[in-house]
Design an enzyme around this catalytic site. Structure first.
Site, PDB file in Angstrom:
ATOM      1  N   ASP A  67       0.813  -1.414   0.053  1.00 57.79           N
ATOM      2  CA  ASP A  67      -0.072   0.162  -0.016  1.00 57.79           C
ATOM      3  C   ASP A  67       0.774   1.159  -0.153  1.00 57.79           C
ATOM      4  O   ASP A  67       2.062   1.109   0.090  1.00 57.79           O
ATOM      5  CB  ASP A  67      -0.909  -0.007   1.173  1.00 57.79           C
ATOM      6  CG  ASP A  67      -0.268  -0.539   2.506  1.00 57.79           C
ATOM      7  OD1 ASP A  67       1.034  -0.226   2.524  1.00 57.79           O
ATOM      8  OD2 ASP A  67      -0.955  -0.768   3.508  1.00 57.79           O
ATOM      9  N   ASN A 136      -7.277  -3.521  14.153  1.00 58.72           N
ATOM     10  CA  ASN A 136      -8.629  -3.505  14.042  1.00 58.72           C
ATOM     11  C   ASN A 136      -8.760  -4.886  13.034  1.00 58.72           C
ATOM     12  O   ASN A 136      -9.869  -4.643  12.281  1.00 58.72           O
ATOM     13  CB  ASN A 136      -9.331  -2.436  13.410  1.00 58.72           C
ATOM     14  CG  ASN A 136      -8.575  -1.921  12.067  1.00 58.72           C
ATOM     15  OD1 ASN A 136      -7.614  -2.724  11.431  1.00 58.72           O
ATOM     16  ND2 ASN A 136      -9.171  -0.984  11.422  1.00 58.72           N
ATOM     17  N   HIS A 138      -7.097  -5.321  10.171  1.00 56.63           N
ATOM     18  CA  HIS A 138      -6.946  -4.889   8.703  1.00 56.63           C
ATOM     19  C   HIS A 138      -5.447  -5.762   8.183  1.00 56.63           C
ATOM     20  O   HIS A 138      -4.752  -6.020   8.932  1.00 56.63           O
ATOM     21  CB  HIS A 138      -6.730  -3.488   8.547  1.00 56.63           C
ATOM     22  CG  HIS A 138      -5.623  -2.687   8.807  1.00 56.63           C
ATOM     23  ND1 HIS A 138      -5.751  -1.391   9.146  1.00 56.63           N
ATOM     24  CD2 HIS A 138      -4.422  -2.880   9.063  1.00 56.63           C
ATOM     25  CE1 HIS A 138      -4.522  -0.784   9.558  1.00 56.63           C
ATOM     26  NE2 HIS A 138      -3.849  -1.637   9.544  1.00 56.63           N
ATOM     27  N   GLU A 143      -9.618  -2.090   5.449  1.00 57.18           N
ATOM     28  CA  GLU A 143     -10.400  -1.876   6.750  1.00 57.18           C
ATOM     29  C   GLU A 143     -11.589  -2.610   6.877  1.00 57.18           C
ATOM     30  O   GLU A 143     -11.980  -3.183   6.082  1.00 57.18           O
ATOM     31  CB  GLU A 143     -10.532  -0.410   6.737  1.00 57.18           C
ATOM     32  CG  GLU A 143      -9.634   0.501   6.573  1.00 57.18           C
ATOM     33  CD  GLU A 143      -8.665   0.623   7.795  1.00 57.18           C
ATOM     34  OE1 GLU A 143      -8.501  -0.373   8.555  1.00 57.18           O
ATOM     35  OE2 GLU A 143      -7.941   1.640   8.046  1.00 57.18           O
TER      36      GLU A 143
HETATM   37  P1  PGA Z   1       2.115  -1.728  12.736  1.00 59.28           P
HETATM   38  O1  PGA Z   1       1.237  -1.902  11.604  1.00 59.28           O
HETATM   39  O2  PGA Z   1       3.382  -2.593  12.288  1.00 59.28           O
HETATM   40  O3  PGA Z   1       2.721  -0.233  12.609  1.00 59.28           O
HETATM   41  O4  PGA Z   1       1.661  -1.996  13.998  1.00 59.28           O
HETATM   42  C1  PGA Z   1       0.687  -2.911  11.150  1.00 59.28           C
HETATM   43  C2  PGA Z   1      -0.563  -2.735  10.187  1.00 59.28           C
HETATM   44  O5  PGA Z   1      -1.395  -1.636  10.580  1.00 59.28           O
HETATM   45  O6  PGA Z   1      -0.678  -3.406   9.182  1.00 59.28           O
END
Ligand code: PGA
Length: 247
Positions: A67, A136, A138, A143
């Protein structure tokens, strides 16, 4: 899903790097899906260290990142282009033209999404996709509520995601509201998936992933339907998982 228990963030990162390096040894021209965020930083450090010490070559590897924020210049220190150059690409021997990241500044964002997916398909999909897990649920920036059938697309970031990522920006208002992300369908095309999970702040999400139902309300739950998923998690993230689940 195969779950590997590690002691802490450092051990998780080292194990993940070993896992990938072993795959590269067997397939030096593999197509690799990459993730950004806090979780894989040390994993990339280990890859760089290995490259310097063991000379593992990335000359024939092709990468696709999950992304990118919409509206950030690749030179912006918060863009995922910048992140990847800093943590990995500039420190290994991968040719830049073999590294793909969605262009969040494209004039035609829909066309950018279409072409990104087409390029993934042209390479036969990923051999291995690295993933982090959002609090959450994702994966990529898919999302809760995202259809499992989506390929690369534009997303509105969830407020909880913007808040979680605000730590990298000066303030919450500077966190973009939209991103381009591979879709769940793009991720599921990968022949193999490696999910990295670390820290107490992820223990609830990991518990839901392992014990919950498959539901679009928790996007990562789709991974249960993938035939080849390995989770490397640390002790804090695994705090609520019974030890019979992991090696
Ligand atoms: P993080 O994010 O590695 O910064 O905890 C993981 C994600 O949101 O996929």
């Amino acid at each position: 899903m195969n779950i590997i228990h590690t002691k802490d963030y450092n051990n998780m990162s080292r194990k993940a790097a070993q896992y990938l390096l072993d795959k590269i040894k067997h397939k030096p021209d593999m197509t690799l899906g990459l993730a950004t965020g806090g979780t894989p930083v040390k994993f990339y450090d280990y890859l760089v260290r290995d490259h310097q010490q063991q000379d593992t070559s990335y000359k024939n590897i092709t990468t696709f990142n999950l992304d990118e924020y919409i509206g950030l210049d690749p030179k912006d220190t918060n863009s995922y282009h910048y992140y990847m150059n800093k943590h990995l690409f500039q420190q290994i021997d991968i040719p830049q033209e073999q590294t793909f990241i969605p262009n969040g500044l494209a004039d035609n964002l829909l066309e950018e999404c279409r072409q990104y997916e087409q390029t993934i398909d042209h390479h036969g999909g990923m051999d291995l996709q690295i993933l982090g897990l959002g609090g959450n649920g994702h994966i990529g920036f898919n999302e809760p509520g995202t259809s499992f059938n989506q390929e690369t697309h534009i997303v509105e970031l969830a407020e909880s995601t913007r808040q979680a990522n605000a730590r990298f920006f000066q303030d919450l208002n500077k966190v973009p509201t939209q991103a381009i992300t591979m879709g769940i369908a793009s991720i599921m095309k990968s022949k193999e998936i490696l999910l990295l999970v670390s820290g107490e702040q992820k223990k609830e999400a990991l518990h839901l992933l392992i014990n919950g139902e498959v539901s679009t309300e928790f996007p990562a739950s789709i991974l249960k339907k993938h035939p080849h998923v390995t989770i490397i998690a640390d002790e804090k993230a695994l705090a609520d998982i019974h030890s019979s689940y992991y090696a």
